[in-house]
Motif scaffolding. Structure first.
Motif, PDB file in Angstrom:
ATOM      1  N   VAL A 150       0.853  -1.199   0.000  1.00 52.71           N
ATOM      2  CA  VAL A 150       0.000   0.000   0.000  1.00 52.71           C
ATOM      3  C   VAL A 150       0.883   1.242   0.000  1.00 52.71           C
ATOM      4  O   VAL A 150       2.098   1.176   0.183  1.00 52.71           O
ATOM      5  CB  VAL A 150      -0.930   0.009   1.238  1.00 52.71           C
ATOM      6  CG1 VAL A 150      -1.928  -1.143   1.153  1.00 52.71           C
ATOM      7  CG2 VAL A 150      -0.138  -0.093   2.533  1.00 52.71           C
ATOM      8  N   GLY A 178      -2.050   7.168   1.295  1.00 48.34           N
ATOM      9  CA  GLY A 178      -3.388   6.616   1.436  1.00 48.34           C
ATOM     10  C   GLY A 178      -3.638   6.074   2.837  1.00 48.34           C
ATOM     11  O   GLY A 178      -4.722   6.257   3.405  1.00 48.34           O
ATOM     12  N   VAL A 179      -2.642   5.415   3.425  1.00 47.19           N
ATOM     13  CA  VAL A 179      -2.809   4.838   4.759  1.00 47.19           C
ATOM     14  C   VAL A 179      -2.982   5.933   5.806  1.00 47.19           C
ATOM     15  O   VAL A 179      -3.837   5.827   6.695  1.00 47.19           O
ATOM     16  CB  VAL A 179      -1.603   3.938   5.108  1.00 47.19           C
ATOM     17  CG1 VAL A 179      -1.653   3.516   6.566  1.00 47.19           C
ATOM     18  CG2 VAL A 179      -1.580   2.719   4.212  1.00 47.19           C
ATOM     19  N   GLU A 193      -6.525   7.487   5.168  1.00 45.69           N
ATOM     20  CA  GLU A 193      -7.665   6.592   5.392  1.00 45.69           C
ATOM     21  C   GLU A 193      -7.158   5.253   5.921  1.00 45.69           C
ATOM     22  O   GLU A 193      -6.594   4.454   5.177  1.00 45.69           O
ATOM     23  CB  GLU A 193      -8.435   6.381   4.088  1.00 45.69           C
ATOM     24  CG  GLU A 193      -9.539   5.342   4.162  1.00 45.69           C
ATOM     25  CD  GLU A 193     -10.476   5.566   5.336  1.00 45.69           C
ATOM     26  OE1 GLU A 193     -10.515   4.703   6.237  1.00 45.69           O
ATOM     27  OE2 GLU A 193     -11.136   6.625   5.357  1.00 45.69           O
ATOM     28  N   SER A 198      -7.513   1.817   4.102  1.00 48.99           N
ATOM     29  CA  SER A 198      -6.764   1.498   2.889  1.00 48.99           C
ATOM     30  C   SER A 198      -5.609   0.541   3.171  1.00 48.99           C
ATOM     31  O   SER A 198      -5.056  -0.056   2.251  1.00 48.99           O
ATOM     32  CB  SER A 198      -6.230   2.788   2.243  1.00 48.99           C
ATOM     33  OG  SER A 198      -5.259   3.394   3.078  1.00 48.99           O
ATOM     34  N   ALA A 201      -6.275  -2.913   1.760  1.00 49.23           N
ATOM     35  CA  ALA A 201      -6.636  -2.933   0.336  1.00 49.23           C
ATOM     36  C   ALA A 201      -6.366  -4.292  -0.296  1.00 49.23           C
ATOM     37  O   ALA A 201      -7.097  -4.731  -1.191  1.00 49.23           O
ATOM     38  CB  ALA A 201      -5.868  -1.838  -0.408  1.00 49.23           C
ATOM     39  N   ASN A 202      -5.312  -4.996   0.144  1.00 49.62           N
ATOM     40  CA  ASN A 202      -4.955  -6.283  -0.459  1.00 49.62           C
ATOM     41  C   ASN A 202      -5.365  -7.473   0.390  1.00 49.62           C
ATOM     42  O   ASN A 202      -4.894  -8.594   0.168  1.00 49.62           O
ATOM     43  CB  ASN A 202      -3.446  -6.329  -0.721  1.00 49.62           C
ATOM     44  CG  ASN A 202      -3.032  -5.357  -1.804  1.00 49.62           C
ATOM     45  OD1 ASN A 202      -3.717  -5.189  -2.810  1.00 49.62           O
ATOM     46  ND2 ASN A 202      -1.914  -4.673  -1.593  1.00 49.62           N
ATOM     47  N   HIS A 247     -12.259  -8.706   5.672  1.00 47.72           N
ATOM     48  CA  HIS A 247     -12.455  -7.313   6.084  1.00 47.72           C
ATOM     49  C   HIS A 247     -13.344  -7.202   7.318  1.00 47.72           C
ATOM     50  O   HIS A 247     -12.985  -6.538   8.306  1.00 47.72           O
ATOM     51  CB  HIS A 247     -13.046  -6.502   4.928  1.00 47.72           C
ATOM     52  CG  HIS A 247     -12.013  -6.113   3.910  1.00 47.72           C
ATOM     53  ND1 HIS A 247     -11.977  -4.878   3.308  1.00 47.72           N
ATOM     54  CD2 HIS A 247     -10.964  -6.805   3.381  1.00 47.72           C
ATOM     55  CE1 HIS A 247     -10.966  -4.822   2.458  1.00 47.72           C
ATOM     56  NE2 HIS A 247     -10.344  -5.989   2.482  1.00 47.72           N
TER      57      HIS A 247
END
Length: 802
Positions: free
Chosen positions: A187, A191-192, A195, A198, A201-202, A208
């Motif tokens: 990542v 972005g981390v 948010e 994020s 993301a992977n 989740h």
């Protein structure tokens, strides 16, 4: 003094009041001419700190709420008013000063307070920098150990991160992530930090919700969390583990220090271990002694109602009060280094609130530089069912075990005694034959004649002594009706829950009970021994699965001769039991010898050591039961047992006991066997030669063979023209019964005369491929007469003896 007063002095059109209220920062006005005058605050101040002007009163009132400590309050007011005075005197606005204040809700806030003079008024501005200050503190903590973190008590390389949680919030945001963190998760930093979600993301989509629920629960309860996931980023799949520990700050904020590490290799090993432990019903855990944290695998945590990472004091609460002192003593000795490892059984609450029995195998897994234990690791097993069964049926199982042990001992003694009798009778046969040869040669010598009589008497006494001792270990058998399924269930109970689960031992029963007649202990012996052999038929990396099936009444028997036990007589009703395994199978060489008491199973997979299988064969023969073996190397083995349902047992054939004293009357006719071509097979060369000499005395052409396999080949040669086969019963490789069955399939088939010291292994009334049966020691006249009768009546097989 209010903002409106400023408008009055400067003209309403100046709009000072509106400007004051619209300031983008929290602000307050204080009249320097009247220290006790009202303090005016703007809307942003109220939104930030919660107070309205009416609640504060004047500057002193605000100071009392902002600085609960009196000494701190006085110093803060002095600094604030000094800044205002400096501005008035020099015309330069002093830089804002940092203050720690308390808001209306009792929360500690870090602010930058600016103070300036405006005519007779002092203007104060308040900038809330609480979160940036906490973020900087979290960053400093994380950077101090960036790339090095503690994972279950071990220092490792990994991705470090820090998160900041505001008071009363159940969310947190990243304030620091290092490069390894970003590389591991695939990542971007921007972005981390913007948010937090994020960072996932992977992650697989199905993970989740689970991660969010676990993290929110940890944030709410402020407890450590640890989770794992498989990344779906491009490239080789890999597993990562994240752990975080909270650090409470005095003002209610929480800094979370965490690490993310690549655990792909660890996960691969763990999955292999999990498969092994699943098969064994085990669970793994570890305990970080300095941190006081226990880490459990997810299945164990789920079943026991534990957190994957839990403080030790929480863990103790679920242990049974009666077992807790004992368990605390054991753990204390491990932590102190007095114990390196141990096994202990105790009770604890599971997720359903039930008390369950747990057996743990625990040891010290890591030590510090001084050798003091730093962490413990263990494997736990839920042994509730086994423990309860043990507590409720211990007396019954003890009685069964003792009964089986006694029966096994008696059977072992019988096998040993029978083996000794076989060898001694072979030697007695040689003595008897030589007595016959010497009789009459020195009739004039009275001393020689007397000596031969004494020898005959000694032979008779020795033979009778052997027979008496051979019958001693024989068990009185019960002819009562038994439930075969119930006996199988008892055998499985004796095997134990752990072995049963490890080998996935399953029982299959028909709809209706299957009844047999016999001694229940002997039937248990057969089932137990065959089940234990099936259990041992695997290899360490692939334990054999075992299935025991009681077949429905009327199931047809295998369409061939049994491999052990007695032949099945037509019309006799038999019950079938089948024991199958998924092991390595049995080689043909081992299969040919496995039921012989001279066979050692060392190195032969799938066979228990000792006399277990020979005893099984003895029990089967004595009860007129049968056993078939179906096996394929590398694919497993099936043992099928047929046990009589109603057929009464008959005693084994009574051994022929020729009286040596009467040998003088048994004169061998010199030409009685003229033209007879005989093959004599016995694994003892001297015995074979003596039997051949007896036949040759009567005019026969006799050949000796000590290897039954070679004898089998010789018998198959049509041009050999054999008139008769004289064979022993118990021989290595191919026994006499197998050899006789081979002869029965030849055309023409010569008659077979059995000469054995172990005729007790035959069952009276069974159809056997022997024309005559003689028990060792045998006299020359008996053997010659039996061979003559067998040749004259080859179509009339009999089990009766001369």
């Amino acid at each position: 003094m209010t903002a409106e007063t400023l408008d009055t002095q400067h003209g309403r059109e100046s709009g000072v009041a509106d400007l004051f209220q619209d300031l983008p920062v929290a602000a307050a006005l204080h009249d320097l001419r009247d220290p006790a005058g009202a303090l005016e605050v703007n809307a942003r101040f109220t939104a930030t700190f919660g107070y309205r002007a009416s609640e504060l009163g004047n500057l002193t009132g605000w100071a009392k709420t902002a600085y609960p400590d009196e000494a701190e309050r006085k110093g803060a007011l002095d600094r604030i008013l000094a800044s205002v005075e400096a501005h008035r005197r020099t015309g330069r606005v002093p830089p804002p000063s940092e203050h720690r204040v308390t808001d209306k809700w009792g929360r500690s806030r870090t602010i930058l307070l600016g103070a300036a003079a405006h005519g007779p008024f002092a203007l104060f501005t308040f900038q809330d920098i609480t979160e940036p200050r906490r973020a900087a503190e979290a960053r400093k903590i994380a950077e101090s150990s960036a790339g090095h973190a503690t994972l279950t008590g071990k220092t490792i390389l990994g991705g470090a991160f820090a998160m900041l949680q505001a008071p009363g919030q159940d969310i947190a945001r990243f304030t620091y992530v290092n490069g390894s963190f970003l590389d591991l998760l695939g990542v971007a930093r921007k972005g981390v930090l913007a948010e937090p979600l994020s960072a996932m993301a992977n992650f697989p989509a199905e993970d989740h919700a689970r991660w969010m629920a676990r993290i929110r629960d940890a944030l709410r309860r402020k407890t450590p969390f640890a989770m794992e996931t498989r990344l779906v980023a491009p490239g080789a799949p890999r597993w990562v583990r994240a752990e975080a520990v909270p650090r409470d700050l005095p003002d209610g904020w929480v800094i979370w220090e965490g690490v993310v590490v690549d655990v792909t290799r660890l996960k691969t090993a763990e999955q292999w271990l999990e498969r092994v432990l699943d098969a064994a019903g085990g669970y793994v855990w570890s305990y970080d002694i300095p941190a006081g944290l226990a880490v459990f695998n997810e299945r164990w945590a789920r079943e026991m109602g534990l957190e994957p990472v839990q403080r030790s004091d929480q863990w103790w609460q679920a242990t049974h009060p009666e077992d807790r002192p004992m368990l605390q003593d054991v753990v204390g000795r491990l932590v102190a280094g007095d114990l390196a490892s141990c096994t202990v059984t105790y009770r604890r609450l599971n997720a359903q609130g039930d008390w369950v029995w747990i057996k743990i195998f625990v040891g010290v897994s890591a030590r510090d530089a001084g050798g003091k234990p730093r962490s413990l690791a263990g494997v736990s097993f839920d042994v509730t069912e086994e423990q309860e069964r043990w507590l409720t049926t211990q007396d019954t199982l003890t009685e069964l075990r003792e009964s089986l042990a006694r029966e096994h001992q008696r059977a072992a003694v019988a096998e040993v005694t029978g083996g000794l009798a076989h060898e001694i009778n072979n030697l007695l046969g040689l003595v008897t034959w030589n007595i016959e040869r010497l009789t009459g040669m020195d009739a004039a010598d009275g001393a020689v004649a007397d000596g031969l009589v004494q020898l005959r008497r000694a032979v008779d006494m020795t033979r009778d002594l052997i027979e008496a001792h051979r019958d001693m270990p024989r068990t009185d058998t019960s002819d009562e009706e038994q439930d075969l399924g119930a006996l199988v269930a008892k055998a499985v109970a004796l095997i134990g829950k752990r072995r049963t689960k490890c080998h996935d031992l399953r029982i299959k029963m028909p709809d209706n009970p299957v009844k047999v007649r016999g001694n229940p202990t002997q039937i248990l012996q057969v089932v137990m021994q065959l089940a234990l052999n099936a259990r041992d038929a695997g290899v360490p990396e692939r334990p054999a699965k075992v299935e025991i099936s009681v077949l429905a009444a009327g199931t047809p028997l295998p369409a061939r001769h049994p491999d052990a036990g007695a032949l099945v007589r037509p019309g006799v009703e038999m019950a079938l039991l089948r024991i199958s395994d998924t092991g390595v199978g049995i080689s043909q060489d081992v299969r040919a010898r496995m039921f012989q008491n001279t066979f050692a199973a060392d190195g032969a997979r799938g066979l228990s050591m000792g006399m277990g299988l020979p005893i099984v064969a003895r029990i089967l023969r004595f009860n007129r039961a049968s056993l078939w073996i179906d096996t394929e190397e590398g694919a497993g083995t099936t043992m099928t047992v047929a046990w009589p349902v109603n057929a009464p047992k008959a005693d084994p054939a009574t051994a022929n006991r020729p009286q040596a004293g009467a040998a003088q009357e048994d004169v061998i006719e010199p030409n009685l066997l003229a033209g007879v071509r005989a093959l004599v097979v016995d694994d003892m060369p001297d015995v074979a030669m003596a039997l051949a000499a007896m036949l040759e005395t009567a005019g026969a052409e006799a050949y000796c063979e000590t290897d039954a396999v070679l004898a089998q080949e010789a018998l198959s040669e049509r041009e050999a023209g054999w008139s008769v086969l004289v064979t022993d019963l118990q021989m290595p490789g191919v026994d006499g019964l197998t050899l006789a069955r081979h002869v029965a399939d030849l055309d023409p088939a010569p008659p077979v005369v059995l000469v054995s010291a172990r005729t007790d292994r035959l069952v009276a009334g069974e159809d056997m491929p022997f024309a005559r049966v003689l028990s060792k020691p045998v006299s020359g006249s008996q053997l010659v007469r039996a061979v003559r009768q067998a040749i004259d009546a080859p179509k009339q097989p009999a089990l009766s003896e001369e």
